[in-house]
Design an enzyme around this catalytic site. Sequence first.
Site, short mmCIF file in Angstrom:
data_model
loop_
_atom_site.label_atom_id
_atom_site.label_comp_id
_atom_site.label_asym_id
_atom_site.label_seq_id
_atom_site.Cartn_x
_atom_site.Cartn_y
_atom_site.Cartn_z
N HIS A 56 58.53 51.80 85.70
CA HIS A 56 58.29 52.62 86.91
C HIS A 56 56.81 52.95 87.03
O HIS A 56 56.26 53.74 86.26
CB HIS A 56 59.10 53.92 86.87
CG HIS A 56 59.02 54.67 88.16
ND1 HIS A 56 60.10 54.82 89.01
CD2 HIS A 56 57.98 55.28 88.79
CE1 HIS A 56 59.74 55.51 90.07
NE2 HIS A 56 58.44 55.80 89.97
N HIS A 58 53.11 52.85 89.98
CA HIS A 58 52.58 52.73 91.35
C HIS A 58 51.20 52.06 91.25
O HIS A 58 50.17 52.73 91.17
CB HIS A 58 52.47 54.10 92.03
CG HIS A 58 53.81 54.72 92.26
ND1 HIS A 58 54.47 54.64 93.48
CD2 HIS A 58 54.64 55.39 91.43
CE1 HIS A 58 55.64 55.25 93.38
NE2 HIS A 58 55.77 55.72 92.15
N GLN A 151 57.53 55.17 101.10
CA GLN A 151 57.03 56.45 100.57
C GLN A 151 57.27 57.64 101.52
O GLN A 151 57.58 58.74 101.09
CB GLN A 151 55.52 56.33 100.28
CG GLN A 151 54.80 57.61 99.93
CD GLN A 151 55.09 58.10 98.52
OE1 GLN A 151 54.55 57.57 97.56
NE2 GLN A 151 55.95 59.10 98.39
N HIS A 209 63.53 56.20 94.00
CA HIS A 209 63.09 57.53 93.60
C HIS A 209 64.23 58.46 94.02
O HIS A 209 64.55 58.54 95.21
CB HIS A 209 61.82 57.92 94.34
CG HIS A 209 60.58 57.26 93.82
ND1 HIS A 209 60.37 55.91 93.91
CD2 HIS A 209 59.49 57.78 93.21
CE1 HIS A 209 59.20 55.62 93.36
NE2 HIS A 209 58.64 56.74 92.93
N GLU A 212 64.02 63.65 92.98
CA GLU A 212 62.80 64.08 92.28
C GLU A 212 62.41 65.46 92.80
O GLU A 212 61.49 65.61 93.61
CB GLU A 212 61.65 63.07 92.48
CG GLU A 212 60.46 63.40 91.57
CD GLU A 212 59.27 62.47 91.79
OE1 GLU A 212 59.33 61.61 92.68
OE2 GLU A 212 58.26 62.63 91.06
N ASP A 308 54.88 55.88 85.67
CA ASP A 308 54.81 56.38 87.04
C ASP A 308 53.38 56.38 87.59
O ASP A 308 53.10 55.71 88.59
CB ASP A 308 55.41 57.79 87.15
CG ASP A 308 55.85 58.15 88.57
OD1 ASP A 308 55.75 57.30 89.46
OD2 ASP A 308 56.30 59.29 88.78
N TRP A 314 48.78 61.93 92.15
CA TRP A 314 49.80 62.77 91.53
C TRP A 314 49.46 63.16 90.10
O TRP A 314 50.07 64.08 89.55
CB TRP A 314 51.15 62.04 91.53
CG TRP A 314 51.68 61.80 92.92
CD1 TRP A 314 52.46 62.66 93.66
CD2 TRP A 314 51.46 60.65 93.75
NE1 TRP A 314 52.72 62.10 94.88
CE2 TRP A 314 52.14 60.88 94.97
CE3 TRP A 314 50.76 59.44 93.58
CZ2 TRP A 314 52.13 59.95 96.02
CZ3 TRP A 314 50.76 58.52 94.62
CH2 TRP A 314 51.43 58.78 95.81
FE FE2 Z 1 57.23 56.97 91.29
#
Ligand code: FE2
Length: 412
Positions: A56, A58, A151, A209, A212, A308, A314
Amino acid sequence: MFDLIVRGGTLADGRIADIGITGDTIAAVDDLSSAEAGTVIEAAGDLVTPPFVDPHFHLDATLSYGLPRINASGTLLEGIGLWGELKQIVTQDEMIDRALAYCDWAVSQGLLAIRSHVDTCDDRLLGVEAMLEVRARVRPYLDLQLVAFPQDGWYRAPGAEAQVIRALDAGVDVVGGIPHFERTMADGAASVRAACELAADRGLRVDLHCDESDDPNSRHIETLAAETIRCGLQGRVTGSHLTSMHSMDNYYVAKLIPLIAEAQVAAIPNPLINITLQGRMDSYPKRRGMTRVPELRAAGVTVAFGQDCVRDPWYPLGSGDMLDVAHMGLHVALMTSPEQMRTAYQMVTETPAQIMGLDFGLEPGKRGSLVVMDAPDPIEALRLRPARLCVVSDGRVVARTAPQTCTLTAGF
Ligand code: FE2
Protein backbone atom coordinates in the site's frame (compact mmCIF):
# COMPACT_ATOMS: atom_id res chain seq x y z
CA MET A 1 26.38 -24.95 -12.50
CA PHE A 2 24.19 -22.02 -11.44
CA ASP A 3 24.24 -18.41 -12.56
CA LEU A 4 24.28 -17.21 -8.95
CA ILE A 5 24.72 -18.87 -5.55
CA VAL A 6 24.10 -17.27 -2.16
CA ARG A 7 26.26 -19.39 0.14
CA GLY A 8 25.66 -20.15 3.80
CA GLY A 9 22.68 -17.92 4.47
CA THR A 10 20.45 -18.35 7.51
CA LEU A 11 16.83 -18.76 6.46
CA ALA A 12 13.99 -17.25 8.51
CA ASP A 13 13.31 -20.64 10.15
CA GLY A 14 16.96 -20.92 11.32
CA ARG A 15 18.17 -23.43 8.71
CA ILE A 16 21.52 -22.76 7.03
CA ALA A 17 21.33 -23.29 3.27
CA ASP A 18 22.80 -22.30 -0.07
CA ILE A 19 20.46 -20.84 -2.67
CA GLY A 20 21.18 -21.54 -6.32
CA ILE A 21 19.60 -19.36 -9.00
CA THR A 22 19.47 -20.17 -12.71
CA GLY A 23 18.30 -17.37 -14.96
CA ASP A 24 15.57 -15.57 -13.04
CA THR A 25 14.42 -18.58 -11.01
CA ILE A 26 15.50 -20.30 -7.79
CA ALA A 27 16.75 -23.74 -8.86
CA ALA A 28 17.86 -25.20 -5.51
CA VAL A 29 17.82 -24.48 -1.77
CA ASP A 30 20.22 -27.02 -0.32
CA ASP A 31 23.84 -27.77 0.49
CA LEU A 32 25.45 -26.63 -2.76
CA SER A 33 29.04 -26.61 -1.49
CA SER A 34 30.30 -28.62 -4.46
CA ALA A 35 28.42 -26.52 -7.03
CA GLU A 36 29.82 -23.65 -9.06
CA ALA A 37 28.25 -20.41 -10.22
CA GLY A 38 29.04 -17.33 -12.30
CA THR A 39 28.41 -15.13 -9.26
CA VAL A 40 28.86 -16.22 -5.64
CA ILE A 41 27.59 -14.19 -2.71
CA GLU A 42 28.95 -15.25 0.67
CA ALA A 43 26.15 -14.79 3.20
CA ALA A 44 28.25 -16.38 5.97
CA GLY A 45 25.38 -16.90 8.41
CA ASP A 46 23.54 -13.68 7.61
CA LEU A 47 19.77 -13.77 7.27
CA VAL A 48 18.48 -14.39 3.74
CA THR A 49 14.78 -13.83 3.06
CA PRO A 50 12.41 -13.11 0.20
CA PRO A 51 12.40 -9.40 -0.73
CA PHE A 52 10.35 -6.78 1.06
CA VAL A 53 6.98 -5.98 -0.49
CA ASP A 54 4.91 -2.85 0.16
CA PRO A 55 1.22 -3.58 -0.54
CA HIS A 56 0.00 0.00 0.00
CA PHE A 57 1.72 3.16 -1.23
CA HIS A 58 1.13 6.45 -3.08
CA LEU A 59 3.95 6.80 -5.58
CA ASP A 60 2.33 9.76 -7.37
CA ALA A 61 2.53 11.88 -4.20
CA THR A 62 5.79 10.70 -2.69
CA LEU A 63 8.69 13.08 -1.93
CA SER A 64 6.45 16.14 -2.31
CA TYR A 65 6.48 17.10 1.38
CA GLY A 66 6.02 20.85 1.89
CA LEU A 67 4.54 21.43 -1.58
CA PRO A 68 2.75 23.78 -1.74
CA ARG A 69 2.71 23.93 2.09
CA ILE A 70 2.89 21.69 5.15
CA ASN A 71 -0.14 19.85 6.59
CA ALA A 72 -0.67 22.02 9.69
CA SER A 73 -3.37 19.92 11.38
CA GLY A 74 -1.74 16.57 10.61
CA THR A 75 -5.11 15.15 9.59
CA LEU A 76 -6.17 12.94 6.68
CA LEU A 77 -8.66 15.56 5.49
CA GLU A 78 -6.15 18.44 5.35
CA GLY A 79 -3.78 16.07 3.53
CA ILE A 80 -6.46 15.35 0.90
CA GLY A 81 -7.06 19.10 0.50
CA LEU A 82 -3.34 19.81 0.23
CA TRP A 83 -2.85 17.09 -2.39
CA GLY A 84 -5.79 18.65 -4.27
CA GLU A 85 -3.83 21.92 -4.42
CA LEU A 86 -0.59 20.23 -5.40
CA LYS A 87 -2.04 18.17 -8.24
CA GLN A 88 -3.20 21.37 -9.97
CA ILE A 89 0.40 22.56 -10.30
CA VAL A 90 2.59 19.45 -10.39
CA THR A 91 4.04 18.44 -13.76
CA GLN A 92 4.19 14.92 -15.12
CA ASP A 93 7.99 15.08 -15.25
CA GLU A 94 8.20 16.09 -11.58
CA MET A 95 5.95 13.18 -10.62
CA ILE A 96 8.03 10.72 -12.65
CA ASP A 97 11.34 12.03 -11.24
CA ARG A 98 10.15 11.76 -7.63
CA ALA A 99 8.69 8.30 -8.15
CA LEU A 100 11.90 7.03 -9.77
CA ALA A 101 13.97 8.51 -6.93
CA TYR A 102 11.75 6.67 -4.45
CA CYS A 103 12.11 3.42 -6.41
CA ASP A 104 15.90 3.79 -6.05
CA TRP A 105 15.48 4.15 -2.28
CA ALA A 106 13.20 1.11 -2.30
CA VAL A 107 15.52 -1.19 -4.23
CA SER A 108 18.50 -0.21 -2.08
CA GLN A 109 16.53 -1.51 0.92
CA GLY A 110 15.42 -4.76 -0.65
CA LEU A 111 11.90 -3.49 -1.43
CA LEU A 112 11.23 -5.11 -4.81
CA ALA A 113 7.44 -4.86 -5.18
CA ILE A 114 5.05 -1.99 -4.50
CA ARG A 115 1.28 -1.71 -4.89
CA SER A 116 0.69 1.98 -5.47
CA HIS A 117 -2.66 3.72 -5.53
CA VAL A 118 -2.69 6.39 -8.24
CA ASP A 119 -5.15 9.28 -8.10
CA THR A 120 -7.56 9.13 -11.04
CA CYS A 121 -9.51 12.31 -10.10
CA ASP A 122 -7.96 14.41 -12.82
CA ASP A 123 -9.45 14.83 -16.32
CA ARG A 124 -5.99 14.63 -17.82
CA LEU A 125 -5.07 11.44 -15.91
CA LEU A 126 -1.64 13.03 -15.48
CA GLY A 127 -0.71 10.82 -12.53
CA VAL A 128 -1.93 7.67 -14.24
CA GLU A 129 0.18 8.35 -17.32
CA ALA A 130 3.17 9.21 -15.13
CA MET A 131 2.88 6.02 -13.07
CA LEU A 132 2.40 3.83 -16.16
CA GLU A 133 5.65 5.32 -17.47
CA VAL A 134 7.37 4.64 -14.14
CA ARG A 135 6.00 1.07 -14.08
CA ALA A 136 7.52 0.43 -17.50
CA ARG A 137 10.89 1.95 -16.56
CA VAL A 138 11.33 0.04 -13.27
CA ARG A 139 9.93 -3.28 -14.58
CA PRO A 140 13.40 -4.84 -15.04
CA TYR A 141 14.03 -4.70 -11.28
CA LEU A 142 10.86 -3.72 -9.37
CA ASP A 143 7.23 -4.92 -9.60
CA LEU A 144 4.90 -1.93 -9.55
CA GLN A 145 1.20 -2.79 -9.29
CA LEU A 146 -1.13 0.20 -9.81
CA VAL A 147 -4.55 0.79 -8.25
CA ALA A 148 -7.06 3.16 -9.89
CA PHE A 149 -7.82 5.36 -6.89
CA PRO A 150 -10.55 8.03 -7.05
CA GLN A 151 -9.05 10.14 -4.25
CA ASP A 152 -11.87 12.71 -4.22
CA GLY A 153 -14.66 10.11 -4.19
CA TRP A 154 -16.20 7.66 -6.69
CA TYR A 155 -19.50 9.63 -6.59
CA ARG A 156 -18.42 12.80 -4.76
CA ALA A 157 -16.06 13.94 -7.53
CA PRO A 158 -17.66 14.70 -10.92
CA GLY A 159 -16.70 12.12 -13.55
CA ALA A 160 -14.70 9.99 -11.10
CA GLU A 161 -16.25 6.66 -12.04
CA ALA A 162 -15.56 7.22 -15.74
CA GLN A 163 -11.97 8.19 -14.95
CA VAL A 164 -11.43 4.97 -12.98
CA ILE A 165 -12.62 3.07 -16.08
CA ARG A 166 -10.32 5.12 -18.35
CA ALA A 167 -7.40 4.35 -16.03
CA LEU A 168 -8.14 0.61 -16.13
CA ASP A 169 -8.45 0.80 -19.93
CA ALA A 170 -5.00 2.43 -19.98
CA GLY A 171 -3.49 -0.51 -18.11
CA VAL A 172 -3.91 0.16 -14.39
CA ASP A 173 -4.12 -3.18 -12.59
CA VAL A 174 -6.51 -2.96 -9.62
CA VAL A 175 -9.86 -1.25 -8.81
CA GLY A 176 -9.68 1.24 -5.91
CA GLY A 177 -12.08 3.43 -3.95
CA ILE A 178 -12.55 5.53 -0.84
CA PRO A 179 -16.06 4.89 0.53
CA HIS A 180 -15.56 6.78 3.83
CA PHE A 181 -14.90 9.98 1.83
CA GLU A 182 -18.18 9.86 -0.11
CA ARG A 183 -20.85 12.35 0.98
CA THR A 184 -22.98 9.79 2.81
CA MET A 185 -22.68 6.28 4.19
CA ALA A 186 -25.16 5.22 1.48
CA ASP A 187 -22.99 6.69 -1.29
CA GLY A 188 -20.01 4.92 0.26
CA ALA A 189 -21.82 1.58 0.19
CA ALA A 190 -22.88 2.19 -3.42
CA SER A 191 -19.25 2.92 -4.37
CA VAL A 192 -18.15 -0.39 -2.81
CA ARG A 193 -20.78 -2.24 -4.87
CA ALA A 194 -19.73 -0.43 -8.05
CA ALA A 195 -16.03 -1.17 -7.49
CA CYS A 196 -16.68 -4.88 -6.88
CA GLU A 197 -18.95 -5.20 -9.92
CA LEU A 198 -16.38 -3.48 -12.11
CA ALA A 199 -13.63 -5.80 -10.87
CA ALA A 200 -15.82 -8.88 -11.38
CA ASP A 201 -16.65 -7.79 -14.95
CA ARG A 202 -12.98 -7.35 -15.80
CA GLY A 203 -11.42 -10.17 -13.76
CA LEU A 204 -9.43 -7.72 -11.63
CA ARG A 205 -8.49 -7.38 -7.98
CA VAL A 206 -10.00 -4.76 -5.63
CA ASP A 207 -8.16 -2.70 -3.01
CA LEU A 208 -10.21 0.00 -1.29
CA HIS A 209 -9.14 2.62 1.21
CA CYS A 210 -11.82 1.47 3.63
CA ASP A 211 -13.11 2.98 6.88
CA GLU A 212 -10.00 5.16 7.34
CA SER A 213 -11.51 7.11 10.21
CA ASP A 214 -12.08 7.02 13.97
CA ASP A 215 -15.83 6.63 13.40
CA PRO A 216 -16.97 3.45 15.22
CA ASN A 217 -20.10 3.39 13.04
CA SER A 218 -18.32 3.27 9.69
CA ARG A 219 -19.52 0.06 8.04
CA HIS A 220 -17.83 -0.12 4.64
CA ILE A 221 -15.70 -3.16 5.42
CA GLU A 222 -18.91 -5.06 6.17
CA THR A 223 -20.28 -4.02 2.77
CA LEU A 224 -16.97 -4.87 1.09
CA ALA A 225 -16.98 -8.39 2.55
CA ALA A 226 -20.63 -8.97 1.57
CA GLU A 227 -20.08 -7.63 -1.97
CA THR A 228 -16.96 -9.78 -2.33
CA ILE A 229 -19.07 -12.87 -1.67
CA ARG A 230 -21.97 -11.68 -3.88
CA CYS A 231 -19.62 -10.96 -6.81
CA GLY A 232 -17.54 -14.13 -6.35
CA LEU A 233 -14.34 -12.17 -5.69
CA GLN A 234 -13.08 -14.25 -2.75
CA GLY A 235 -9.28 -14.03 -2.44
CA ARG A 236 -9.01 -11.02 -4.79
CA VAL A 237 -10.15 -8.20 -2.47
CA THR A 238 -8.30 -6.08 0.08
CA GLY A 239 -9.54 -3.59 2.65
CA SER A 240 -6.80 -1.05 3.32
CA HIS A 241 -6.54 0.77 6.67
CA LEU A 242 -9.78 -0.42 8.40
CA THR A 243 -8.91 2.01 11.22
CA SER A 244 -12.53 2.43 12.32
CA MET A 245 -12.39 -1.17 13.55
CA HIS A 246 -10.10 0.07 16.33
CA SER A 247 -13.04 2.07 17.72
CA MET A 248 -15.93 -0.31 16.97
CA ASP A 249 -18.03 -2.01 19.59
CA ASN A 250 -16.59 -5.43 20.50
CA TYR A 251 -19.93 -7.21 20.02
CA TYR A 252 -20.20 -5.90 16.45
CA VAL A 253 -16.57 -6.82 15.69
CA ALA A 254 -17.24 -10.37 16.91
CA LYS A 255 -19.65 -10.68 13.96
CA LEU A 256 -17.63 -8.62 11.49
CA ILE A 257 -14.27 -10.42 11.63
CA PRO A 258 -15.72 -13.87 10.77
CA LEU A 259 -17.49 -12.24 7.81
CA ILE A 260 -14.17 -10.79 6.56
CA ALA A 261 -12.59 -14.24 6.94
CA GLU A 262 -15.51 -15.94 5.13
CA ALA A 263 -15.12 -13.49 2.23
CA GLN A 264 -11.32 -14.06 2.15
CA VAL A 265 -10.84 -10.29 2.16
CA ALA A 266 -7.26 -9.34 3.06
CA ALA A 267 -6.47 -6.45 5.41
CA ILE A 268 -3.67 -3.92 5.06
CA PRO A 269 -3.07 -1.67 8.05
CA ASN A 270 -0.49 1.09 7.56
CA PRO A 271 1.03 1.53 11.02
CA LEU A 272 3.16 4.67 10.51
CA ILE A 273 0.24 6.55 9.01
CA ASN A 274 -2.56 5.11 11.17
CA ILE A 275 -0.73 6.06 14.37
CA THR A 276 -0.24 9.65 13.18
CA LEU A 277 -3.45 10.44 11.27
CA GLN A 278 -5.97 8.79 13.60
CA GLY A 279 -6.93 10.01 17.07
CA ARG A 280 -6.32 13.65 16.09
CA MET A 281 -9.66 14.74 17.54
CA ASP A 282 -9.22 12.82 20.80
CA SER A 283 -8.12 14.46 24.03
CA TYR A 284 -6.82 11.74 26.41
CA PRO A 285 -6.65 8.84 26.18
CA LYS A 286 -5.85 9.09 22.46
CA ARG A 287 -6.82 6.06 20.39
CA ARG A 288 -4.08 4.33 18.40
CA GLY A 289 -6.28 3.99 15.34
CA MET A 290 -4.65 0.90 13.83
CA THR A 291 -7.00 -1.98 13.03
CA ARG A 292 -7.19 -5.17 15.11
CA VAL A 293 -4.25 -7.09 13.67
CA PRO A 294 -3.89 -10.07 16.07
CA GLU A 295 -7.64 -10.64 16.14
CA LEU A 296 -7.94 -10.59 12.34
CA ARG A 297 -5.01 -12.98 12.01
CA ALA A 298 -6.43 -15.32 14.65
CA ALA A 299 -9.61 -15.56 12.56
CA GLY A 300 -7.58 -16.57 9.50
CA VAL A 301 -7.61 -13.22 7.70
CA THR A 302 -4.52 -12.44 5.61
CA VAL A 303 -2.98 -9.27 7.08
CA ALA A 304 0.04 -7.39 5.69
CA PHE A 305 1.58 -4.07 6.71
CA GLY A 306 1.86 -1.20 4.18
CA GLN A 307 3.93 1.98 4.17
CA ASP A 308 1.27 4.25 2.58
CA CYS A 309 3.25 7.51 2.57
CA VAL A 310 6.82 8.80 2.48
CA ARG A 311 7.35 12.58 2.65
CA ASP A 312 4.05 13.66 1.16
CA PRO A 313 0.99 15.74 2.17
CA TRP A 314 0.03 13.16 4.81
CA TYR A 315 3.36 12.17 6.39
CA PRO A 316 6.66 14.06 6.80
CA LEU A 317 8.97 11.08 7.43
CA GLY A 318 9.62 7.61 5.96
CA SER A 319 12.49 6.13 4.01
CA GLY A 320 11.15 3.19 2.03
CA ASP A 321 12.36 0.76 4.70
CA MET A 322 9.63 -1.82 5.32
CA LEU A 323 11.37 -2.76 8.58
CA ASP A 324 10.40 0.68 9.94
CA VAL A 325 6.82 -0.21 9.03
CA ALA A 326 6.94 -3.62 10.71
CA HIS A 327 8.73 -2.14 13.74
CA MET A 328 5.95 0.40 14.29
CA GLY A 329 3.29 -2.19 13.47
CA LEU A 330 4.40 -4.71 16.05
CA HIS A 331 4.58 -1.97 18.70
CA VAL A 332 1.10 -0.61 18.02
CA ALA A 333 -0.42 -4.11 17.76
CA LEU A 334 1.45 -5.30 20.88
CA MET A 335 2.98 -8.15 18.85
CA THR A 336 6.15 -8.53 20.93
CA SER A 337 6.37 -12.29 21.51
CA PRO A 338 9.11 -13.99 19.45
CA GLU A 339 6.50 -15.73 17.30
CA GLN A 340 4.59 -12.49 16.72
CA MET A 341 7.76 -10.60 15.78
CA ARG A 342 8.60 -13.28 13.22
CA THR A 343 5.08 -12.88 11.91
CA ALA A 344 5.61 -9.10 11.65
CA TYR A 345 8.62 -9.77 9.40
CA GLN A 346 6.48 -12.02 7.20
CA MET A 347 3.86 -9.24 7.07
CA VAL A 348 6.29 -7.07 5.07
CA THR A 349 7.71 -9.88 2.90
CA GLU A 350 5.78 -13.07 2.08
CA THR A 351 2.26 -12.02 3.11
CA PRO A 352 2.02 -8.87 0.96
CA ALA A 353 3.52 -10.84 -1.94
CA GLN A 354 0.66 -13.31 -1.55
CA ILE A 355 -1.91 -10.47 -1.55
CA MET A 356 -0.39 -9.01 -4.72
CA GLY A 357 -0.22 -12.42 -6.43
CA LEU A 358 3.60 -12.42 -6.68
CA ASP A 359 5.62 -15.63 -6.88
CA PHE A 360 8.25 -14.71 -4.29
CA GLY A 361 9.66 -17.19 -1.76
CA LEU A 362 12.87 -19.09 -1.08
CA GLU A 363 11.87 -22.36 -2.73
CA PRO A 364 12.84 -24.02 -6.01
CA GLY A 365 10.68 -22.73 -8.85
CA LYS A 366 10.04 -19.33 -7.25
CA ARG A 367 11.41 -16.07 -8.63
CA GLY A 368 15.09 -15.52 -7.97
CA SER A 369 14.59 -12.49 -5.75
CA LEU A 370 15.97 -12.18 -2.24
CA VAL A 371 17.73 -9.95 0.25
CA VAL A 372 20.78 -10.65 2.44
CA MET A 373 20.49 -8.80 5.76
CA ASP A 374 23.28 -7.71 8.10
CA ALA A 375 21.53 -9.61 10.91
CA PRO A 376 21.31 -13.28 11.93
CA ASP A 377 17.51 -13.63 12.17
CA PRO A 378 14.22 -11.75 11.56
CA ILE A 379 13.93 -10.47 15.15
CA GLU A 380 17.41 -8.96 15.11
CA ALA A 381 16.60 -7.47 11.71
CA LEU A 382 13.52 -5.81 13.22
CA ARG A 383 15.49 -4.57 16.22
CA LEU A 384 18.41 -3.13 14.25
CA ARG A 385 16.90 -2.37 10.84
CA PRO A 386 20.37 -3.11 9.45
CA ALA A 387 22.06 -2.77 6.07
CA ARG A 388 20.69 -4.80 3.17
CA LEU A 389 24.05 -6.31 2.25
CA CYS A 390 22.90 -7.66 -1.10
CA VAL A 391 19.61 -7.38 -3.02
CA VAL A 392 18.91 -9.82 -5.85
CA SER A 393 16.01 -9.21 -8.24
CA ASP A 394 15.05 -12.01 -10.64
CA GLY A 395 18.57 -13.40 -10.56
CA ARG A 396 20.44 -10.09 -10.88
CA VAL A 397 22.31 -8.30 -8.09
CA VAL A 398 20.67 -4.86 -8.03
CA ALA A 399 22.05 -3.31 -4.83
CA ARG A 400 24.84 -3.81 -2.33
CA THR A 401 25.41 -1.98 0.97
CA ALA A 402 28.42 -2.26 3.27
CA PRO A 403 27.72 -3.28 6.89
CA GLN A 404 27.62 -0.42 9.38
CA THR A 405 30.62 -0.26 11.67
CA CYS A 406 31.61 2.05 14.50
CA THR A 407 35.04 2.62 16.01
CA LEU A 408 34.98 3.93 19.59
CA THR A 409 37.74 6.54 19.85
CA ALA A 410 37.93 7.96 23.37
CA GLY A 411 38.14 6.65 26.93
CA PHE A 412 38.28 2.93 26.15
FE1 FE2 B 1 -3.36 5.16 1.16
